[in-house]
Design an enzyme around this catalytic site. Structure first.
Site, PDB file in Angstrom:
ATOM      1  N   LYS A   1      26.715  78.379 -27.530  1.00  0.00           N
ATOM      2  CA  LYS A   1      25.659  77.365 -27.672  1.00  0.00           C
ATOM      3  C   LYS A   1      24.370  77.829 -26.983  1.00  0.00           C
ATOM      4  O   LYS A   1      23.270  77.542 -27.457  1.00  0.00           O
ATOM      5  CB  LYS A   1      26.114  76.031 -27.074  1.00  0.00           C
ATOM      6  CG  LYS A   1      27.340  75.400 -27.744  1.00  0.00           C
ATOM      7  CD  LYS A   1      27.034  74.769 -29.073  1.00  0.00           C
ATOM      8  CE  LYS A   1      28.188  73.887 -29.554  1.00  0.00           C
ATOM      9  NZ  LYS A   1      28.034  73.457 -30.949  1.00  0.00           N
TER      10      LYS A   1
ATOM     11  N   TYR B   1      25.742  71.810 -22.114  1.00  0.00           N
ATOM     12  CA  TYR B   1      26.267  72.955 -21.359  1.00  0.00           C
ATOM     13  C   TYR B   1      25.711  74.290 -21.861  1.00  0.00           C
ATOM     14  O   TYR B   1      26.041  75.338 -21.316  1.00  0.00           O
ATOM     15  CB  TYR B   1      27.781  72.933 -21.234  1.00  0.00           C
ATOM     16  CG  TYR B   1      28.652  72.951 -22.465  1.00  0.00           C
ATOM     17  CD1 TYR B   1      28.401  73.793 -23.536  1.00  0.00           C
ATOM     18  CD2 TYR B   1      29.799  72.164 -22.510  1.00  0.00           C
ATOM     19  CE1 TYR B   1      29.250  73.830 -24.632  1.00  0.00           C
ATOM     20  CE2 TYR B   1      30.658  72.189 -23.596  1.00  0.00           C
ATOM     21  CZ  TYR B   1      30.380  73.030 -24.664  1.00  0.00           C
ATOM     22  OH  TYR B   1      31.220  73.073 -25.738  1.00  0.00           O
TER      23      TYR B   1
HETATM   24  C1  HXC Z   1      44.006  78.784 -25.836  1.00  0.00           C
HETATM   25  C2  HXC Z   1      43.614  78.964 -28.104  1.00  0.00           C
HETATM   26  C3  HXC Z   1      43.621  77.545 -28.242  1.00  0.00           C
HETATM   27  C4  HXC Z   1      43.839  76.765 -27.052  1.00  0.00           C
HETATM   28  C5  HXC Z   1      43.250  78.429 -30.185  1.00  0.00           C
HETATM   29  N1  HXC Z   1      43.381  79.453 -29.334  1.00  0.00           N
HETATM   30  N2  HXC Z   1      43.395  77.248 -29.551  1.00  0.00           N
HETATM   31  N3  HXC Z   1      43.798  79.586 -26.906  1.00  0.00           N
HETATM   32  N4  HXC Z   1      44.021  77.429 -25.880  1.00  0.00           N
HETATM   33  N5  HXC Z   1      43.871  75.437 -27.081  1.00  0.00           N
HETATM   34  C6  HXC Z   1      43.333  80.868 -29.649  1.00  0.00           C
HETATM   35  C7  HXC Z   1      44.507  81.238 -30.535  1.00  0.00           C
HETATM   36  O1  HXC Z   1      45.686  81.449 -29.776  1.00  0.00           O
HETATM   37  C8  HXC Z   1      44.005  82.543 -31.160  1.00  0.00           C
HETATM   38  O2  HXC Z   1      44.105  83.640 -30.276  1.00  0.00           O
HETATM   39  C9  HXC Z   1      42.512  82.278 -31.321  1.00  0.00           C
HETATM   40  O3  HXC Z   1      42.191  81.204 -30.431  1.00  0.00           O
HETATM   41  C10 HXC Z   1      42.168  81.864 -32.733  1.00  0.00           C
HETATM   42  O4  HXC Z   1      42.974  80.748 -33.077  1.00  0.00           O
HETATM   43  P1  HXC Z   1      43.240  80.357 -34.607  1.00  0.00           P
HETATM   44  O5  HXC Z   1      43.883  79.018 -34.617  1.00  0.00           O
HETATM   45  O6  HXC Z   1      43.923  81.477 -35.315  1.00  0.00           O
HETATM   46  O7  HXC Z   1      41.751  80.309 -35.152  1.00  0.00           O
HETATM   47  P2  HXC Z   1      41.100  79.533 -36.314  1.00  0.00           P
HETATM   48  O8  HXC Z   1      42.103  79.062 -37.318  1.00  0.00           O
HETATM   49  O9  HXC Z   1      39.980  80.361 -36.753  1.00  0.00           O
HETATM   50  O10 HXC Z   1      40.545  78.187 -35.606  1.00  0.00           O
HETATM   51  C11 HXC Z   1      39.400  78.207 -34.801  1.00  0.00           C
HETATM   52  C12 HXC Z   1      39.559  77.249 -33.623  1.00  0.00           C
HETATM   53  C13 HXC Z   1      40.032  75.876 -34.115  1.00  0.00           C
HETATM   54  C14 HXC Z   1      38.228  77.145 -32.903  1.00  0.00           C
HETATM   55  C15 HXC Z   1      40.605  77.817 -32.675  1.00  0.00           C
HETATM   56  O11 HXC Z   1      40.242  75.010 -33.016  1.00  0.00           O
HETATM   57  C16 HXC Z   1      39.062  75.255 -35.059  1.00  0.00           C
HETATM   58  O12 HXC Z   1      38.938  75.655 -36.202  1.00  0.00           O
HETATM   59  N6  HXC Z   1      38.352  74.218 -34.635  1.00  0.00           N
HETATM   60  C17 HXC Z   1      37.363  73.541 -35.470  1.00  0.00           C
HETATM   61  C18 HXC Z   1      37.219  72.140 -35.062  1.00  0.00           C
HETATM   62  C19 HXC Z   1      36.808  71.975 -33.637  1.00  0.00           C
HETATM   63  O13 HXC Z   1      37.194  72.737 -32.756  1.00  0.00           O
HETATM   64  N7  HXC Z   1      36.054  70.941 -33.400  1.00  0.00           N
HETATM   65  C20 HXC Z   1      35.659  70.621 -32.045  1.00  0.00           C
HETATM   66  C21 HXC Z   1      34.272  70.953 -31.876  1.00  0.00           C
HETATM   67  S1  HXC Z   1      33.710  69.999 -30.568  1.00  0.00           S
HETATM   68  P3  HXC Z   1      45.373  84.684 -30.293  1.00  0.00           P
HETATM   69  O14 HXC Z   1      45.020  85.666 -29.223  1.00  0.00           O
HETATM   70  O15 HXC Z   1      46.605  83.883 -29.986  1.00  0.00           O
HETATM   71  O16 HXC Z   1      45.377  85.301 -31.668  1.00  0.00           O
HETATM   72  C22 HXC Z   1      32.453  70.786 -29.871  1.00  0.00           C
HETATM   73  C23 HXC Z   1      31.712  69.873 -28.924  1.00  0.00           C
HETATM   74  C24 HXC Z   1      31.113  70.580 -27.756  1.00  0.00           C
HETATM   75  O17 HXC Z   1      32.167  71.895 -30.101  1.00  0.00           O
HETATM   76  C25 HXC Z   1      30.291  69.669 -26.860  1.00  0.00           C
HETATM   77  C26 HXC Z   1      31.040  68.598 -26.126  1.00  0.00           C
HETATM   78  C27 HXC Z   1      30.219  67.791 -25.163  1.00  0.00           C
END
Ligand code: HXC
Length: 274
Positions: free
Chosen positions: A165, A150
């Site tokens: 990306k 994507y």
């Molecule tokens: C809406 C969301 C949300 C959700 C988080 N937020 N999750 N908003 N829906 N499901 C918002 C929060 O409300 C907050 O905004 C802001 O994002 C930051 O969230 P935090 O939890 O405080 O951030 P942080 O601790 O830095 O975490 C970052 C993250 C988290 C991206 C949100 O999910 C993470 O660390 N993920 C790492 C692992 C991961 O995601 N792996 C998957 C990768 S897969 P507000 O406004 O409320 O403050 C991938 C594959 C792609 O990339 C290709 C597939 C084919």
């Protein structure tokens, strides 16, 4: 003719971000099995320790580096630390990512910033620090960025990740040309849906979503992280010594299938659409 080619990466030092779990942990393990010493970086010490212990069980060498790729000073310090501890850095895999599904109109400023910071700025922080190290050390190097198909199609529900990306893809192509004169190769891999806890929770959390994703993959299965790691290992090795600025996709035919059959679901117009 027979080859003895057991440890093609022996003597190399590679840094893998997001190496504590999922695709990153598989890449780190596979690079170590090919003889590299791997610096495994990520936010969670317990996960890093698990990956390092797993690699040690396999007979490989790895060290854990707690790191948040969003912090450029931390990244610079970690790169200097690896160079000091291991004597060199030959390669970097930018695998650390963050993602969640959210309609664009509901995405908060912080949600946008968080994913852009991890994926785009984090990749840049690591790439610039490792690239500078390689250039100063006058050694060739290789950098691999994990993206998704994507990056060029876009993807509703993940505007933050798709935009980041796409930036990483452009960064890769730009630096592949700019840093070729320093002997640095840069490439991308674009994995399709891969069976990891992180991606599962972020992108296909319910059975229904899981089935919808599977239905979009002609091979009708998720990738195993080791299948993605094999591709990464190839591009990180001298087997790919003339490959730079490229993307290798491993998605079970998903992107091509979408072009042929169209998207699985086209949403109906919004209720309040003009
Ligand atoms: C809406 C969301 C949300 C959700 C988080 N937020 N999750 N908003 N829906 N499901 C918002 C929060 O409300 C907050 O905004 C802001 O994002 C930051 O969230 P935090 O939890 O405080 O951030 P942080 O601790 O830095 O975490 C970052 C993250 C988290 C991206 C949100 O999910 C993470 O660390 N993920 C790492 C692992 C991961 O995601 N792996 C998957 C990768 S897969 P507000 O406004 O409320 O403050 C991938 C594959 C792609 O990339 C290709 C597939 C084919």
């Amino acid at each position: 003719m027979s080859y003895v080619f057991t440890e093609p990466l022996a003597g190399r030092v590679y840094l893998v971000t997001g190496g504590g779990s999922g695709i990153g942990a598989s890449i780190a393990s596979q690079l170590a099995q090919l003889g590299a010493r791997v610096a495994v970086a990520g936010r969670r010490q317990d996960r890093l320790d698990q990956t390092v212990a797993h690699i040690a069980e396999l007979g490989g060498q790895a060290d854990a580096y707690p790191l948040d790729v969003r912090d450029p000073d931390q990244v610079t310090g970690t790169v200097a630390g690896i160079a000091e501890q291991s004597g060199r850095i030959d390669g970097l895999v930018n695998n650390a990512a963050g993602n969640f599904v959210c309609p664009a109109e509901d995405l908060s400023a912080n949600g946008w910033r968080s994913v852009i910071d991890i994926v785009l700025n984090g990749t840049w922080n690591c790439t610039s620090a490792v690239g500078r190290h390689m250039i100063n050390a006058r050694r060739p190097g290789v950098i691999l960025n994990v993206i998704a198909t994507y990056a060029w199609t876009g993807h509703p529900g993940t505007v933050h990740s798709a935009t980041a990306k796409a930036g990483v893809l452009t960064m890769t192509r730009t630096l592949a040309v700019e840093w070729a004169r320093h002997g640095i190769r840069l490439n991308c891999i674009a994995p399709g849906p891969t069976s990891t806890a992180g991606a599962g929770a972020a992108l296909w959390g319910t059975d229904e979503e899981r089935e919808r994703v599977l239905a979009s993959v002609p091979m009708r299965r998720f990738a195993d992280p080791d299948e993605i790691a094999g591709l990464a290992a190839f591009l990180m090795s001298d087997q790919a010594s003339y490959v730079t600025g490229e993307v290798l996709t491993a998605d079970g035919g998903q992107a091509l299938g979408k072009q042929i059959y169209g998207p699985a679901v086209v949403p109906a117009p919004a209720e309040n659409a003009p």
